[in-house]
Scaffold this motif. Sequence first.
Motif, PDB file in Angstrom:
ATOM      1  N   MET A   1      89.903 151.332  61.708  1.00  0.00           N
ATOM      2  CA  MET A   1      90.353 152.649  61.279  1.00  0.00           C
ATOM      3  C   MET A   1      90.032 152.899  59.809  1.00  0.00           C
ATOM      4  N   ILE A   2      90.061 151.865  59.003  1.00  0.00           N
ATOM      5  CA  ILE A   2      89.774 151.978  57.573  1.00  0.00           C
ATOM      6  C   ILE A   2      88.391 151.393  57.330  1.00  0.00           C
ATOM      7  N   THR A   3      87.478 152.213  56.853  1.00  0.00           N
ATOM      8  CA  THR A   3      86.118 151.718  56.638  1.00  0.00           C
ATOM      9  C   THR A   3      85.781 151.554  55.159  1.00  0.00           C
ATOM     10  N   TYR A   4      86.677 151.941  54.279  1.00  0.00           N
ATOM     11  CA  TYR A   4      86.434 151.782  52.846  1.00  0.00           C
ATOM     12  C   TYR A   4      87.125 150.513  52.363  1.00  0.00           C
ATOM     13  N   ASP A   5      86.594 149.385  52.783  1.00  0.00           N
ATOM     14  CA  ASP A   5      87.242 148.114  52.480  1.00  0.00           C
ATOM     15  C   ASP A   5      86.257 147.021  52.080  1.00  0.00           C
TER      16      ASP A   5
ATOM     17  N   VAL B   1      76.072 142.653  46.992  1.00  0.00           N
ATOM     18  CA  VAL B   1      76.125 141.502  46.085  1.00  0.00           C
ATOM     19  C   VAL B   1      77.276 141.659  45.092  1.00  0.00           C
ATOM     20  N   ILE B   2      77.526 142.863  44.616  1.00  0.00           N
ATOM     21  CA  ILE B   2      78.612 143.085  43.657  1.00  0.00           C
ATOM     22  C   ILE B   2      79.968 142.787  44.292  1.00  0.00           C
ATOM     23  N   ASP B   3      80.119 143.036  45.589  1.00  0.00           N
ATOM     24  CA  ASP B   3      81.363 142.711  46.291  1.00  0.00           C
ATOM     25  C   ASP B   3      81.605 141.201  46.283  1.00  0.00           C
ATOM     26  N   VAL B   4      80.522 140.452  46.477  1.00  0.00           N
ATOM     27  CA  VAL B   4      80.621 138.991  46.486  1.00  0.00           C
ATOM     28  C   VAL B   4      81.006 138.479  45.097  1.00  0.00           C
ATOM     29  N   PHE B   5      80.377 139.028  44.054  1.00  0.00           N
ATOM     30  CA  PHE B   5      80.729 138.616  42.689  1.00  0.00           C
ATOM     31  C   PHE B   5      82.164 138.993  42.346  1.00  0.00           C
ATOM     32  N   ALA B   6      82.632 140.130  42.835  1.00  0.00           N
ATOM     33  CA  ALA B   6      84.031 140.507  42.614  1.00  0.00           C
ATOM     34  C   ALA B   6      84.964 139.532  43.334  1.00  0.00           C
ATOM     35  N   GLY B   7      84.569 139.058  44.496  1.00  0.00           N
ATOM     36  CA  GLY B   7      85.359 138.038  45.201  1.00  0.00           C
ATOM     37  C   GLY B   7      85.450 136.744  44.410  1.00  0.00           C
ATOM     38  N   PHE B   8      84.313 136.350  43.806  1.00  0.00           N
ATOM     39  CA  PHE B   8      84.335 135.168  42.929  1.00  0.00           C
ATOM     40  C   PHE B   8      85.302 135.387  41.768  1.00  0.00           C
TER      41      PHE B   8
ATOM     42  N   GLY C   1      93.095 141.866  45.923  1.00  0.00           N
ATOM     43  CA  GLY C   1      91.982 142.447  46.668  1.00  0.00           C
ATOM     44  C   GLY C   1      92.342 143.778  47.295  1.00  0.00           C
ATOM     45  N   PHE C   2      93.580 143.884  47.789  1.00  0.00           N
ATOM     46  CA  PHE C   2      94.043 145.144  48.363  1.00  0.00           C
ATOM     47  C   PHE C   2      94.101 146.234  47.299  1.00  0.00           C
ATOM     48  N   LEU C   3      94.635 145.903  46.135  1.00  0.00           N
ATOM     49  CA  LEU C   3      94.702 146.889  45.059  1.00  0.00           C
ATOM     50  C   LEU C   3      93.309 147.334  44.618  1.00  0.00           C
ATOM     51  N   LEU C   4      92.398 146.394  44.490  1.00  0.00           N
ATOM     52  CA  LEU C   4      91.034 146.758  44.096  1.00  0.00           C
ATOM     53  C   LEU C   4      90.367 147.645  45.140  1.00  0.00           C
ATOM     54  N   SER C   5      90.622 147.377  46.412  1.00  0.00           N
ATOM     55  CA  SER C   5      89.999 148.206  47.448  1.00  0.00           C
ATOM     56  C   SER C   5      90.556 149.627  47.432  1.00  0.00           C
ATOM     57  N   ILE C   6      91.776 149.797  46.933  1.00  0.00           N
ATOM     58  CA  ILE C   6      92.331 151.149  46.799  1.00  0.00           C
ATOM     59  C   ILE C   6      91.677 151.878  45.628  1.00  0.00           C
ATOM     60  N   PHE C   7      91.529 151.173  44.514  1.00  0.00           N
ATOM     61  CA  PHE C   7      90.980 151.804  43.313  1.00  0.00           C
ATOM     62  C   PHE C   7      89.460 151.921  43.328  1.00  0.00           C
ATOM     63  N   VAL C   8      88.785 151.069  44.086  1.00  0.00           N
ATOM     64  CA  VAL C   8      87.323 151.119  44.187  1.00  0.00           C
ATOM     65  C   VAL C   8      86.945 151.160  45.673  1.00  0.00           C
ATOM     66  N   PRO C   9      87.112 152.316  46.314  1.00  0.00           N
ATOM     67  CA  PRO C   9      86.790 152.391  47.744  1.00  0.00           C
ATOM     68  C   PRO C   9      85.282 152.313  47.967  1.00  0.00           C
ATOM     69  N   ALA C  10      84.881 151.419  48.839  1.00  0.00           N
ATOM     70  CA  ALA C  10      83.456 151.258  49.141  1.00  0.00           C
ATOM     71  C   ALA C  10      83.292 150.855  50.601  1.00  0.00           C
ATOM     72  N   GLN C  11      82.270 151.378  51.221  1.00  0.00           N
ATOM     73  CA  GLN C  11      81.954 151.007  52.589  1.00  0.00           C
ATOM     74  C   GLN C  11      80.891 149.929  52.593  1.00  0.00           C
TER      75      GLN C  11
END
Length: 142
Positions: A51-55, A110-117, A7-17
């Motif tokens: 401090m980090i909002t792109y997560d 919704v896409i964040d939730v599906f990525a979590g699944f 999840g940490f790696l994905l949040s680096i490569f796909v930054p989203a607020q």
Amino acid sequence: LAIFFSGFLLSIFVPAQSPRLVSPLAYEPRPLTGVTGFYAFSERTWDAMQMITYDAFPSLHTGVSTLSLLYAGALGPVLWPRRPRALFFIFLPFVVALWLSTMYLRQHYVIDVFAGFAISFGVVALCRRCLRGRVPGRSLTV
């Protein structure tokens, strides 16, 4: 641990607020409030500390809760032999409520939730592959 790392790696490569930060005016007609004011207080406090909002991508709220639910179902016969499926059904309403609340509280799309699944099912597949052929009670070294 694997789910947090992925999840940490994905949040680096796909930054989203989260949606509440990206378009707060879209929710202006119906702002979220609570009876006691605790929600507004906690939201202001979290925003001041964060401090980090792109997560937002992926939703690890969804990923970790789904992983817990999957393992509650898989380990039910070991943990509660008399009622092997009970643990899964005890966890289910809480996990579903968490899934829905992450979108209702405007923390995730919704896409964040599906990525979590997807991450949780991917971690289960990875663990099964890594543990294939291992004998319980023996060392993991070959």
